[in-house]
Design a protein around this motif. Structure first.
Motif, mmCIF file in Angstrom:
data_model
loop_
_atom_site.group_PDB
_atom_site.id
_atom_site.type_symbol
_atom_site.label_atom_id
_atom_site.label_comp_id
_atom_site.label_asym_id
_atom_site.label_seq_id
_atom_site.Cartn_x
_atom_site.Cartn_y
_atom_site.Cartn_z
ATOM 1 N N MET A 44 0.831 -1.186 0.000
ATOM 2 C CA MET A 44 0.000 0.000 0.000
ATOM 3 C C MET A 44 0.870 1.243 0.000
ATOM 4 N N ARG A 45 0.314 2.277 -0.563
ATOM 5 C CA ARG A 45 1.023 3.550 -0.575
ATOM 6 C C ARG A 45 0.899 4.239 0.771
ATOM 7 N N ARG A 46 1.901 4.984 1.112
ATOM 8 C CA ARG A 46 1.837 5.752 2.352
ATOM 9 C C ARG A 46 1.061 7.048 2.159
ATOM 10 N N ARG A 47 1.167 7.604 0.954
ATOM 11 C CA ARG A 47 0.436 8.839 0.662
ATOM 12 C C ARG A 47 0.041 8.827 -0.806
ATOM 13 N N ARG A 48 -0.809 9.740 -1.151
ATOM 14 C CA ARG A 48 -1.269 9.813 -2.530
ATOM 15 C C ARG A 48 -0.150 10.343 -3.421
ATOM 16 N N PRO A 49 -0.054 9.836 -4.632
ATOM 17 C CA PRO A 49 0.975 10.359 -5.538
ATOM 18 C C PRO A 49 0.623 11.780 -5.968
ATOM 19 N N GLU A 50 1.646 12.571 -6.215
ATOM 20 C CA GLU A 50 1.431 13.955 -6.615
ATOM 21 C C GLU A 50 0.978 13.999 -8.063
ATOM 22 N N LYS A 51 0.098 14.948 -8.384
ATOM 23 C CA LYS A 51 -0.354 15.131 -9.751
ATOM 24 C C LYS A 51 0.769 15.724 -10.576
ATOM 25 N N ARG A 52 0.962 15.195 -11.752
ATOM 26 C CA ARG A 52 1.984 15.723 -12.648
ATOM 27 C C ARG A 52 1.413 16.912 -13.405
ATOM 28 N N GLU A 53 2.214 17.936 -13.509
ATOM 29 C CA GLU A 53 1.785 19.136 -14.221
ATOM 30 C C GLU A 53 2.078 18.948 -15.705
ATOM 31 N N ILE A 54 1.068 19.172 -16.537
ATOM 32 C CA ILE A 54 1.248 19.061 -17.979
ATOM 33 C C ILE A 54 1.807 20.379 -18.480
ATOM 34 N N LEU A 55 2.957 20.303 -19.129
ATOM 35 C CA LEU A 55 3.585 21.505 -19.666
ATOM 36 C C LEU A 55 2.941 21.881 -20.990
ATOM 37 N N PRO A 56 2.879 23.173 -21.294
ATOM 38 C CA PRO A 56 2.296 23.582 -22.573
ATOM 39 C C PRO A 56 3.123 23.082 -23.756
ATOM 40 N N ASP A 57 2.497 23.086 -24.893
ATOM 41 C CA ASP A 57 3.103 22.630 -26.129
ATOM 42 C C ASP A 57 4.325 23.493 -26.476
ATOM 43 N N PRO A 58 5.452 22.892 -26.898
ATOM 44 C CA PRO A 58 6.642 23.698 -27.179
ATOM 45 C C PRO A 58 6.527 24.591 -28.409
ATOM 46 N N VAL A 59 5.725 24.219 -29.396
ATOM 47 C CA VAL A 59 5.632 25.011 -30.624
ATOM 48 C C VAL A 59 4.626 26.137 -30.474
ATOM 49 N N TYR A 60 3.418 25.823 -30.021
ATOM 50 C CA TYR A 60 2.351 26.821 -29.935
ATOM 51 C C TYR A 60 2.178 27.369 -28.517
ATOM 52 N N GLY A 61 2.749 26.724 -27.529
ATOM 53 C CA GLY A 61 2.631 27.191 -26.151
ATOM 54 C C GLY A 61 1.219 27.069 -25.611
ATOM 55 N N ASP A 62 0.501 26.047 -26.050
ATOM 56 C CA ASP A 62 -0.900 25.882 -25.679
ATOM 57 C C ASP A 62 -1.084 24.576 -24.914
ATOM 58 N N LEU A 63 -1.835 24.635 -23.835
ATOM 59 C CA LEU A 63 -2.055 23.463 -22.993
ATOM 60 C C LEU A 63 -3.032 22.479 -23.636
ATOM 61 N N ILE A 64 -4.030 22.984 -24.360
ATOM 62 C CA ILE A 64 -5.012 22.111 -25.009
ATOM 63 C C ILE A 64 -4.338 21.258 -26.084
ATOM 64 N N VAL A 65 -3.427 21.871 -26.829
ATOM 65 C CA VAL A 65 -2.690 21.135 -27.857
ATOM 66 C C VAL A 65 -1.826 20.056 -27.214
ATOM 67 N N ALA A 66 -1.188 20.370 -26.098
ATOM 68 C CA ALA A 66 -0.351 19.393 -25.406
ATOM 69 C C ALA A 66 -1.180 18.214 -24.911
ATOM 70 N N LYS A 67 -2.363 18.489 -24.372
ATOM 71 C CA LYS A 67 -3.229 17.407 -23.911
ATOM 72 C C LYS A 67 -3.708 16.546 -25.075
ATOM 73 N N PHE A 68 -4.008 17.177 -26.212
ATOM 74 C CA PHE A 68 -4.450 16.416 -27.370
ATOM 75 C C PHE A 68 -3.329 15.523 -27.897
ATOM 76 N N ILE A 69 -2.110 16.038 -27.919
ATOM 77 C CA ILE A 69 -0.970 15.239 -28.365
ATOM 78 C C ILE A 69 -0.764 14.059 -27.418
ATOM 79 N N ASN A 70 -0.929 14.284 -26.116
ATOM 80 C CA ASN A 70 -0.788 13.186 -25.157
ATOM 81 C C ASN A 70 -1.856 12.118 -25.369
ATOM 82 N N ASN A 71 -3.061 12.512 -25.746
ATOM 83 C CA ASN A 71 -4.115 11.535 -26.017
ATOM 84 C C ASN A 71 -3.896 10.825 -27.350
ATOM 85 N N LEU A 72 -3.249 11.501 -28.279
ATOM 86 C CA LEU A 72 -2.953 10.921 -29.590
ATOM 87 C C LEU A 72 -1.825 9.897 -29.513
#
Length: 74
Positions: free
Chosen positions: A1-29
């Motif tokens: 069992m875990r001792r504590r909850r894992p920390e949420k990872r921060e999604i960095l914005p896309d390097p080309v357009y600097g957009d978080l939505i694009v980065a999330k879409f690429i991660n889903n792709l």
């Protein structure tokens, strides 16, 4: 069992357009951890959209398509 909850990872914005939505879409792709391939697919698609529709920003067209595909009422 875990001792504590894992920390949420921060999604960095896309390097080309600097957009978080694009980065999330690429991660889903992404399949099997191949992020560079997913980025190549997405960026080439945006270039095709810009050339065929003759618009300055293909990302705006992408965001509008996401808004049209998302449900209006939750």
């Amino acid at each position: 069992m875990r001792r504590r909850r894992p920390e949420k990872r921060e999604i960095l914005p896309d390097p080309v357009y600097g957009d978080l939505i694009v980065a999330k879409f690429i991660n889903n792709l992404m399949k099997m951890g191949k992020k560079s391939l997913a980025e190549k697919i997405f960026y080439s698609t945006i270039k095709i959209i810009e050339s065929r529709l003759k618009v300055d920003s293909g990302v705006d067209v992408f965001k509008k398509a996401l808004d049209n595909a998302s449900p209006l009422i939750e």
